[in-house]
Design a protein around this motif. Structure first.
Motif, PDB file in Angstrom:
ATOM      1  N   LEU A   1       0.774  -1.273   0.251  1.00  0.00           N
ATOM      2  CA  LEU A   1       0.064   0.005   0.059  1.00  0.00           C
ATOM      3  C   LEU A   1       0.759   1.283  -0.111  1.00  0.00           C
ATOM      4  O   LEU A   1       0.719   2.259  -0.385  1.00  0.00           O
ATOM      5  N   GLY A   2       2.019   1.158   0.668  1.00  0.00           N
ATOM      6  CA  GLY A   2       2.961   2.302   0.614  1.00  0.00           C
ATOM      7  C   GLY A   2       3.458   2.822  -0.776  1.00  0.00           C
ATOM      8  O   GLY A   2       4.107   3.698  -0.956  1.00  0.00           O
ATOM      9  N   GLN A   3       3.296   1.861  -1.726  1.00  0.00           N
ATOM     10  CA  GLN A   3       3.693   2.066  -3.113  1.00  0.00           C
ATOM     11  C   GLN A   3       2.374   2.396  -4.145  1.00  0.00           C
ATOM     12  O   GLN A   3       2.630   2.763  -5.176  1.00  0.00           O
TER      13      GLN A   3
ATOM     14  N   VAL B   1      -6.878   3.379   0.504  1.00  0.00           N
ATOM     15  CA  VAL B   1      -5.362   3.113   0.765  1.00  0.00           C
ATOM     16  C   VAL B   1      -5.382   3.720   2.164  1.00  0.00           C
ATOM     17  O   VAL B   1      -4.854   3.022   3.230  1.00  0.00           O
ATOM     18  N   ARG B   2      -5.698   4.741   2.365  1.00  0.00           N
ATOM     19  CA  ARG B   2      -5.424   5.648   3.447  1.00  0.00           C
ATOM     20  C   ARG B   2      -6.118   4.879   4.784  1.00  0.00           C
ATOM     21  O   ARG B   2      -5.728   4.600   5.795  1.00  0.00           O
ATOM     22  N   GLN B   3      -7.428   4.336   4.285  1.00  0.00           N
ATOM     23  CA  GLN B   3      -8.198   3.644   5.568  1.00  0.00           C
ATOM     24  C   GLN B   3      -7.519   2.205   5.690  1.00  0.00           C
ATOM     25  O   GLN B   3      -7.758   2.104   6.895  1.00  0.00           O
TER      26      GLN B   3
ATOM     27  N   GLU C   1      -6.168  12.693  11.966  1.00  0.00           N
ATOM     28  CA  GLU C   1      -6.529  11.309  12.245  1.00  0.00           C
ATOM     29  C   GLU C   1      -4.930  10.531  12.163  1.00  0.00           C
ATOM     30  O   GLU C   1      -4.883   9.848  13.142  1.00  0.00           O
ATOM     31  N   VAL C   2      -4.175  10.564  11.105  1.00  0.00           N
ATOM     32  CA  VAL C   2      -2.887  10.006  11.084  1.00  0.00           C
ATOM     33  C   VAL C   2      -2.078  10.371  11.995  1.00  0.00           C
ATOM     34  O   VAL C   2      -1.524   9.674  12.755  1.00  0.00           O
TER      35      VAL C   2
END
Length: 231
Positions: free
Chosen positions: A100-102, A110-112, A142-143
């Motif tokens: 997901l980091g890519q 992706v964020r969720q 939130e992050v």
């Protein structure tokens, strides 16, 4: 595929066949090789997507990492990847976090997904999810709050990755800065090092006249073999 030489075409075809080998170790290595080679034609992608349902967790994880390297942009392919959120294998969920980091940071799914992985019960998964958020540059409130919680995680790897991510994200916030200062007293030298580096990055962005001298002092007086890291 037309740009591949004859030798690479042979390699590609062989690796495709090995993806369906009876031996899970062979399938794992075939997916790993495809990731390293960056071969991304539709047939390869489809074969890797099928491996996301493999009965071996390491094979599923290897397929996920390969798909991340091949830049999954198709919505249906992403949905197949996100199904791994509920995989019962820690390695698979950890591989998903790295994958997901890519992907594209703008994708709310992706964020969720990464926020969910930050709360995973496995420390490697939590750490990799923090790293992925840093790579994607996702730094909303939130992050930020979740990363602050990870600063006090029981596992040092998670604390180190959270500190590292905060530096990558450049969150110039007094609460984050204070939490990083506390991490300078952590009992793990990797955590202290990442906290020091994060503070330096934040200081460079905010022109903070207190943090810069502090980081300079840390780098001059640290007493581990990692010169410039920790205190």
């Amino acid at each position: 595929m037309s740009q591949l030489g004859a030798a690479n075409l042979d390699v590609r075809q062989t690796l495709l066949l090995l993806l369906s080998d009876d031996d899970s170790y062979v399938r794992w290595n075939a997916a790993f090789a495809l990731r390293r080679l960056g071969i991304a034609d539709p047939e390869v992608r489809q074969a890797l997507l099928l491996l996301l349902n493999d009965d071996n967790g390491y094979v599923r994880g290897s397929a996920a990492l390969a798909l991340g390297k091949l830049e999954v942009t198709n919505h249906d392919e992403r949905q197949d990847l996100l199904l791994l959120l509920s995989d019962d294998n820690n390695d698979v969920r950890g591989s998903l976090a790295l994958t997901l980091g890519q992907l594209e940071a703008a994708d709310p799914e992706v964020r969720q997904a990464l926020l969910l992985l930050l709360g995973d019960n496995d420390h490697n998964v939590r750490g990799r999810a923090a790293l992925a958020l840093g790579q994607l540059g996702i730094a909303d409130p939130e992050v930020q709050q979740v990363l602050l919680l990870l600063f006090s995680d029981d596992n040092s790897y998670v604390r180190e990755r959270a500190a590292y991510a905060s530096g990558q994200l450049g969150i110039v916030d007094s609460e984050v800065r204070q939490a990083l200062l506390l991490l300078l007293g952590d009992n793990d030298h990797d955590v202290r090092g990442s906290a020091a580096n994060a503070l330096e990055k934040l200081a460079e962005q905010s022109d903070n006249k207190i943090v810069l001298p502090l980081v300079d002092w840390i780098e001059q007086h640290q007493q581990t073999e990692y010169v410039g890291y920790g205190i």
